[in-house]
Write a protein that holds these residues in place. Structure first.
Motif, PDB file in Angstrom:
ATOM      1  N   GLU A  72     -37.936  54.131  80.234  1.00 17.33           N
ATOM      2  CA  GLU A  72     -36.404  54.071  80.617  1.00 17.33           C
ATOM      3  C   GLU A  72     -35.850  55.003  81.583  1.00 17.33           C
ATOM      4  OE1 GLU A  72     -34.603  55.082  76.878  1.00 17.33           O
ATOM      5  OE2 GLU A  72     -35.603  53.552  75.946  1.00 17.33           O
ATOM      6  N   LYS A  73     -36.796  56.151  81.769  1.00 18.13           N
ATOM      7  CA  LYS A  73     -36.386  57.180  82.928  1.00 18.13           C
ATOM      8  C   LYS A  73     -36.537  56.319  84.110  1.00 18.13           C
ATOM      9  CE  LYS A  73     -37.450  61.590  85.294  1.00 18.13           C
ATOM     10  NZ  LYS A  73     -38.343  62.792  85.133  1.00 18.13           N
ATOM     11  N   GLN A  74     -37.827  55.679  84.256  1.00 16.74           N
ATOM     12  CA  GLN A  74     -37.793  55.084  85.577  1.00 16.74           C
ATOM     13  C   GLN A  74     -36.971  54.214  85.998  1.00 16.74           C
ATOM     14  OE1 GLN A  74     -41.802  53.993  84.709  1.00 16.74           O
ATOM     15  NE2 GLN A  74     -42.558  54.804  86.520  1.00 16.74           N
ATOM     16  N   ALA A  75     -36.525  53.374  84.984  1.00 23.02           N
ATOM     17  CA  ALA A  75     -35.404  52.468  85.293  1.00 23.02           C
ATOM     18  C   ALA A  75     -34.190  52.757  85.569  1.00 23.02           C
ATOM     19  CB  ALA A  75     -35.421  51.341  83.812  1.00 23.02           C
ATOM     20  N   ARG A  76     -33.662  53.916  84.839  1.00 21.12           N
ATOM     21  CA  ARG A  76     -32.457  54.599  84.924  1.00 21.12           C
ATOM     22  C   ARG A  76     -32.347  55.035  86.421  1.00 21.12           C
ATOM     23  NH1 ARG A  76     -31.629  59.644  84.802  1.00 21.12           N
ATOM     24  NH2 ARG A  76     -33.214  60.081  83.504  1.00 21.12           N
ATOM     25  N   VAL A  77     -33.360  55.939  86.936  1.00 22.64           N
ATOM     26  CA  VAL A  77     -33.396  56.596  88.342  1.00 22.64           C
ATOM     27  C   VAL A  77     -33.138  55.400  89.135  1.00 22.64           C
ATOM     28  CG1 VAL A  77     -34.851  57.626  89.793  1.00 22.64           C
ATOM     29  CG2 VAL A  77     -34.665  58.524  87.472  1.00 22.64           C
ATOM     30  N   MET A  78     -34.056  54.362  89.004  1.00 20.74           N
ATOM     31  CA  MET A  78     -33.858  53.449  90.010  1.00 20.74           C
ATOM     32  C   MET A  78     -32.478  52.646  90.078  1.00 20.74           C
ATOM     33  SD  MET A  78     -35.723  52.335  92.455  1.00 20.74           S
ATOM     34  CE  MET A  78     -37.634  52.432  91.925  1.00 20.74           C
ATOM     35  N   GLN A  79     -31.862  52.356  88.809  1.00 21.78           N
ATOM     36  CA  GLN A  79     -30.645  52.115  88.982  1.00 21.78           C
ATOM     37  C   GLN A  79     -29.529  52.922  89.715  1.00 21.78           C
ATOM     38  OE1 GLN A  79     -30.218  51.840  84.704  1.00 21.78           O
ATOM     39  NE2 GLN A  79     -30.916  49.537  84.546  1.00 21.78           N
ATOM     40  N   ASP A 138     -35.369  43.281  82.284  1.00 26.22           N
ATOM     41  CA  ASP A 138     -36.598  42.496  82.246  1.00 26.22           C
ATOM     42  C   ASP A 138     -37.786  43.289  82.079  1.00 26.22           C
ATOM     43  OD1 ASP A 138     -38.591  40.623  82.030  1.00 26.22           O
ATOM     44  OD2 ASP A 138     -38.110  39.424  83.872  1.00 26.22           O
ATOM     45  N   THR A 139     -38.655  43.377  80.995  1.00 27.05           N
ATOM     46  CA  THR A 139     -39.976  44.168  80.870  1.00 27.05           C
ATOM     47  C   THR A 139     -41.103  43.195  80.291  1.00 27.05           C
ATOM     48  OG1 THR A 139     -39.400  44.463  78.372  1.00 27.05           O
ATOM     49  CG2 THR A 139     -38.710  46.194  79.934  1.00 27.05           C
ATOM     50  N   SER A 140     -41.094  41.939  80.929  1.00 25.06           N
ATOM     51  CA  SER A 140     -41.831  40.969  80.675  1.00 25.06           C
ATOM     52  C   SER A 140     -43.150  41.002  81.739  1.00 25.06           C
ATOM     53  CB  SER A 140     -41.477  39.543  80.434  1.00 25.06           C
ATOM     54  OG  SER A 140     -40.822  39.154  81.715  1.00 25.06           O
ATOM     55  N   LEU A 141     -42.737  41.564  83.003  1.00 28.68           N
ATOM     56  CA  LEU A 141     -43.916  41.502  83.913  1.00 28.68           C
ATOM     57  C   LEU A 141     -44.677  42.820  83.725  1.00 28.68           C
ATOM     58  CD1 LEU A 141     -42.000  39.949  86.704  1.00 28.68           C
ATOM     59  CD2 LEU A 141     -43.556  38.772  85.376  1.00 28.68           C
ATOM     60  N   GLN A 142     -44.094  43.972  83.769  1.00 26.24           N
ATOM     61  CA  GLN A 142     -44.813  45.305  83.867  1.00 26.24           C
ATOM     62  C   GLN A 142     -43.705  46.232  83.158  1.00 26.24           C
ATOM     63  OE1 GLN A 142     -46.123  46.520  87.714  1.00 26.24           O
ATOM     64  NE2 GLN A 142     -46.590  48.413  86.907  1.00 26.24           N
ATOM     65  N   VAL A 193     -37.612  48.363  94.634  1.00 26.68           N
ATOM     66  CA  VAL A 193     -36.383  48.574  93.960  1.00 26.68           C
ATOM     67  C   VAL A 193     -36.180  47.635  92.731  1.00 26.68           C
ATOM     68  CG1 VAL A 193     -35.672  49.868  95.939  1.00 26.68           C
ATOM     69  CG2 VAL A 193     -34.961  47.540  95.658  1.00 26.68           C
ATOM     70  N   PHE A 194     -36.735  46.619  92.548  1.00 27.03           N
ATOM     71  CA  PHE A 194     -36.426  45.834  91.255  1.00 27.03           C
ATOM     72  C   PHE A 194     -37.297  46.366  90.290  1.00 27.03           C
ATOM     73  CE2 PHE A 194     -35.523  41.938  94.243  1.00 27.03           C
ATOM     74  CZ  PHE A 194     -34.533  42.246  94.389  1.00 27.03           C
ATOM     75  N   LEU A 195     -38.326  47.044  90.178  1.00 25.23           N
ATOM     76  CA  LEU A 195     -39.184  47.473  89.346  1.00 25.23           C
ATOM     77  C   LEU A 195     -39.717  46.279  88.298  1.00 25.23           C
ATOM     78  CD1 LEU A 195     -37.770  50.800  87.926  1.00 25.23           C
ATOM     79  CD2 LEU A 195     -39.870  50.549  89.278  1.00 25.23           C
ATOM     80  N   SER A 196     -40.156  45.458  89.164  1.00 25.15           N
ATOM     81  CA  SER A 196     -40.532  44.203  88.120  1.00 25.15           C
ATOM     82  C   SER A 196     -39.550  43.735  87.202  1.00 25.15           C
ATOM     83  CB  SER A 196     -41.797  44.598  87.514  1.00 25.15           C
ATOM     84  OG  SER A 196     -42.885  44.737  88.489  1.00 25.15           O
ATOM     85  N   GLY A 197     -38.289  43.701  87.660  1.00 27.68           N
ATOM     86  CA  GLY A 197     -37.289  43.358  86.725  1.00 27.68           C
ATOM     87  C   GLY A 197     -36.535  44.466  85.869  1.00 27.68           C
ATOM     88  N   ALA A 198     -37.298  45.413  85.764  1.00 25.48           N
ATOM     89  CA  ALA A 198     -36.861  46.382  84.565  1.00 25.48           C
ATOM     90  C   ALA A 198     -35.462  47.129  84.962  1.00 25.48           C
ATOM     91  CB  ALA A 198     -37.883  47.640  84.789  1.00 25.48           C
TER      92      ALA A 198
END
Length: 219
Positions: free
Chosen positions: A183-190, A175-179, A166-171
């Motif tokens: 934007e859709k994936q990050a928004r959905v997970m938020q 944070d997009t430095s790891l993976q 649920v952190f999406l590697s910090g996304a």
């Protein structure tokens, strides 16, 4: 097979938890052969999931995202006697590998139902087997909110929701430095995380594992 270099922390955890059995090693080997060993659930986190399933007294459980059957084994072991697990996997090749693993397991009175296909479709097909006692969400990240909406309709009151990555590697905090995730994936997970944190809907806690594990009880 990839060479695994364990940190001192991982070695210590391993010394406490003990060595995984042959079918779990088989699942890990299959994941390595697919080049997906890095996304297999860690043994400590898998044991945590198993413990939560057992503590909650789950008998009918759903897993979204089988891969090669590793987490399914831990979940199955956590179920009460006579328990059933429906595990969903979109990729037929992954499912075939998981089936090979399940065929070698000693499940006793428990059952694993391997369901192949898009989870958003297959979940509706298994809904008649419910209500379910719990769900482990570890599939398509862009569909997490859809999975949760299904769970809210098909889990019993007091049902258990477990969600990995649920952190999406910090996304989720930018944070997009790891993976890199979309934007859709990050928004959905938020949105997913915000809903599980809603105290009017769930009693929940977010465990800060490396990738984040949400644990919630449906009100």
């Amino acid at each position: 097979m990839r060479e695994i270099v364990l940190s001192d922390r991982e070695k210590y955890l391993g010394s406490l938890l003990g060595e995984e059995n042959e079918t779990k090693k088989m699942s890990r080997q299959f994941a390595d052969e697919l080049g997906l060993g890095r996304i297999s659930v860690s043994a400590p986190e898998a044991r945590l999931v198993q413990t939560l399933v057992r503590m909650h007294g789950c008998k009918k459980f759903v897993e979204i995202g089988t891969l090669t059957g590793l987490s399914a084994q831990y979940i199955c072991e956590g179920l009460v006697e006579g328990g059933e697990l429906w595990t969903l996997e979109k990729e037929a090749k992954h499912a075939d590998m998981a089936k090979q693993v399940f065929a070698k397991m000693n499940m006793g009175s428990k059952k694993i139902h391997m369901v192949v296909g898009d989870a958003r479709v297959e979940l509706e097909r298994i809904a008649s087997e419910g209500p379910f006692d719990g769900v482990f969400i570890d599939g398509n990240k862009a569909a997490y909110l859809d999975y949760l909406m299904w769970a809210e309709k098909n889990l019993r009151s007091g049902g258990l929701v477990l969600a990995d990555n649920v952190f999406l590697s910090g996304a989720v905090w930018g944070d997009t430095s790891l993976q890199r995730f979309s934007e859709k994936q990050a928004r959905v997970m938020q949105e997913f995380n915000q809903r599980l944190a809603d105290t009017s809907l769930y009693t929940s806690s977010l465990i800060p594992t490396f990738e984040g594990l949400f644990v919630a009880i449906k009100k």
